[in-house]
Design a protein around this motif. Structure first.
Motif: not given
Length: 633
Positions: A207-217
């Motif tokens: 979840p952490v990598l998915q969350g970082f991607r969503a934040f950055a996107d």
């Protein structure tokens, strides 16, 4: 007053900066020229001369290095004489943050609290000779705890006295062996490491990598403008709360009153995502805007495992609870953060899952031992929140979760099953090793023969559960999960301490092939073969129908072997059994010329308190060694 915008860049500028800061701090605490101002200056000196010279940034790790390593090595003072130093540093750090000098690293609250919590360890390390630098070692050897109290004549007299010592004594004082604390190392394992492919697949789902991607996107190529305090604007915060599913509420209603959050910093979950992504390097601030880091996106595509492990390291180093800006969300956060890795460590060597209620009970035992026992509901809440963060890091998974509503109209977890992911295995090993805990690992089991596996177990395993964890993993790595009973039997019999591996705690799904192995060892063995005796003993416990195989000779030979293998512990039982029983076992050992009999007789002859028993053992040992020598020749 100096500020972050006027930080020094040269040594001369630093001296002026230091003087100005310490003078202002003295005004603030109404104690100009006090120990407190001098000690804040000491911290600044360390940061400039020994650290990274970034006077606008400070972390808890740096505080630990300063208080527990540098000060004990460099400050020639007894711990009791400078016991207030950590508290003065806490006040100084708070002052630096208040003045806008400290702008990155850990928050002022985390830093000040951490400095105070290190006070006891600071005094202990200050008095530990293993930490002394050369000057401090010299003064300590001369019986001086605080050389600052000496006048010049006394100081010169001590130096002359030291120089008159023999060279070997001076070397020993300044650079030889120094006494330290006798700390027994903690060892976990052996742990079966997952394959690189399994870790990568686990990391990609974290979840952490998915969350970082969503934040950055959401930030987009141009990023989003931040407020003057470095927070997200509320409109952006509202959108990110939805995209990340943080559950933060921008408005709260109590009765007929509605309260609106004024800053994104007041949204604890979103603020934590913001902090975590910044610390891991997924996003960054550039001239008042929050922008994604393009290089991070490339790194996570090329090696998601490394980025997920880095994110886990950031979380665990700051602490699942301590990394929150609002620490009050968790009862005694530092204790929670320290406990979580060890509470989860059984998942490294056992099949799991762990029971949530048992984890809470273990945590409460720890809290009670530290004088920090809280209400059961708050302790459950604290552990649950920490596990939630570890799960967000992709290290664990929780299932069968049961919650209930509290008197505060909030939900808390009361029951759950916790398992570890492949990413969690390597990340938890990383963290335990950072804490100085030794973790033994075993990898590449699929290409191992059972012979090499048993050698590994004989060398590393401490408990039968470790042995069966490795055997099960080895079987799982084989294409057909085949267990060659002949190979197993031969390998076990060849290992000197195989008797210690034969145990009744075999997992249920391994019991049928294990019984086959035991029967084969017992069938081909003789009374002189300790492996046969051990195999038969365990076989009878697992399958009572085999009891007819057991003879008195085999039982006694097994006991002889156990005494030889386990040494002093088994000797206690033999001594308590009385002299007559000892004479019986001496005769048994004498009838069976094998290495375990030789070891047992030597042990009894050396350590048994009854002189007659000890003499009889030594006599039979002499005869037995003659037989063994003849057989070997």
């Amino acid at each position: 007053m100096a500020s972050a915008s006027a930080l020094p860049t040269t040594d001369d500028e630093f001296q002026s900066f230091r003087e100005e800061v310490c003078l202002a701090f003295g005004h603030e605490i109404l104690a100009e020229g006090s120990d407190a101002t001098a000690q804040l200056g000491l911290l600044l000196d360390w940061k400039w001369s020994y650290g990274d010279r970034r006077l606008d940034r400070l972390t808890r790790d740096e505080l630990e290095e300063f208080l527990l390593e540098w000060c004990p090595s460099k400050l020639s003072a007894a711990g009791a004489g400078v016991a207030e130093l950590p508290y003065n540093i806490a006040a100084g750090v708070d002052f630096l943050a208040e003045e806008g000098i400290l702008r990155s690293g850990d928050s002022r609250a985390r830093l000040a609290d951490h400095a105070r919590r290190l006070a006891a360890a600071f005094v202990e390390e200050m008095d530990n000779p293993a930490n002394f630098g050369m000057a401090k070692s010299i003064f300590a050897s001369m019986g001086v705890s605080d050389p600052t109290q000496l006048d010049p004549e006394e100081l010169q007299r001590l130096i002359d006295q030291f120089n008159q010592l023999p060279q070997d004594q001076r070397v020993a004082i300044t650079g030889g062996e120094r006494p330290g604390f006798d700390r027994q190392p903690v060892v976990i394992g052996p742990v079966v490491e997952p394959s690189d492919e399994a870790v990568r697949a686990s990391a990609e789902k974290a979840p952490v990598l998915q969350g970082f991607r969503a934040f950055a996107d959401y930030l987009g190529p141009d990023g989003k403008t931040l407020t003057k305090t470095g927070a997200l604007k509320l409109a952006d915060a509202r959108e990110l709360v939805e995209r990340l599913g943080t559950g933060d509420q921008l408005e709260m209603t109590y009765g007929d009153q509605t309260y609106r959050k004024r800053s994104a910093r007041d949204l604890p979950e979103l603020d934590h995502w913001h902090w975590w992504a910044m610390e891991t390097g997924a996003i960054r601030e550039v001239r008042g805007r929050l922008v994604p880091v393009k290089a991070w996106h490339k790194r996570v595509r090329d090696d998601p495992s490394a980025e997920a492990r880095k994110a886990a390291e950031v979380l665990l180093s700051y602490g699942p609870a301590g990394s929150y800006l609002t620490r009050s969300l968790t009862a005694h956060p530092d204790l929670v953060d320290a406990a979580i890795p060890m509470l989860l460590s059984p998942l490294l060597t056992g099949p799991g899952p762990l029971d949530f209620a048992e984890l809470v009970a273990q945590f409460r035992e720890l809290a009670a031992s530290q004088g920090e026992l809280d209400d059961p509901m708050f302790d459950s809440w604290s552990v649950s929140r920490a596990l939630q963060m570890v799960e967000r890091a992709g290290m664990i998974e929780q299932s069968e979760v049961v919650t209930e509503r509290t008197k505060f109209d909030t939900e808390i977890v009361v029951s759950a099953k916790i398992t570890i992911t492949p990413l969690g295995v390597v990340a938890l090993i990383d963290e335990l090793r950072r804490q100085g805990i030794e973790v033994e690992t075993a990898s590449d089991l699929g290409s191992s023969t059972f012979d090499t596996l048993v050698a590994m177990i004989n060398k590393e395993a401490k408990q039968p559960a470790d042995w069966w964890t490795l055997v099960d993993a080895w079987l799982g790595a084989l294409p057909d999960r085949a267990l060659d009973s002949a190979e197993v039997a031969d390998a076990l019999a060849a290992v000197p301490t195989a008797i210690m591996m034969l145990d009744t705690t075999v997992p249920e799904h391994l019991r049928p092939p294990y019984l086959t192995v035991l029967r084969r060892i017992a069938d081909r063995g003789t009374p002189q073969d300790p492996s046969a005796a051990a195999a038969l003993t365990v076989l009878v416990q697992l399958d009572p129908a085999e009891a007819g195989r057991m003879t008195v000779d085999l039982r006694d030979q097994l006991l002889v072997t156990m005494i030889a293998v386990t040494g002093a512990e088994a000797m206690k039982g033999l001594i308590n059994a009385g002299a007559n029983r000892a004479y019986e076992l001496i005769k048994v050992a004498a009838r069976f010329p094998c290495p375990s009999s030789e070891s047992m007789l030597a042990l009894v002859g050396e350590r048994h308190p009854d002189k007659g028993v000890a003499k009889a053992a030594r006599k039979e040992l002499f005869r037995l060694r003659s037989k063994l020598a003849a057989a070997r020749s």
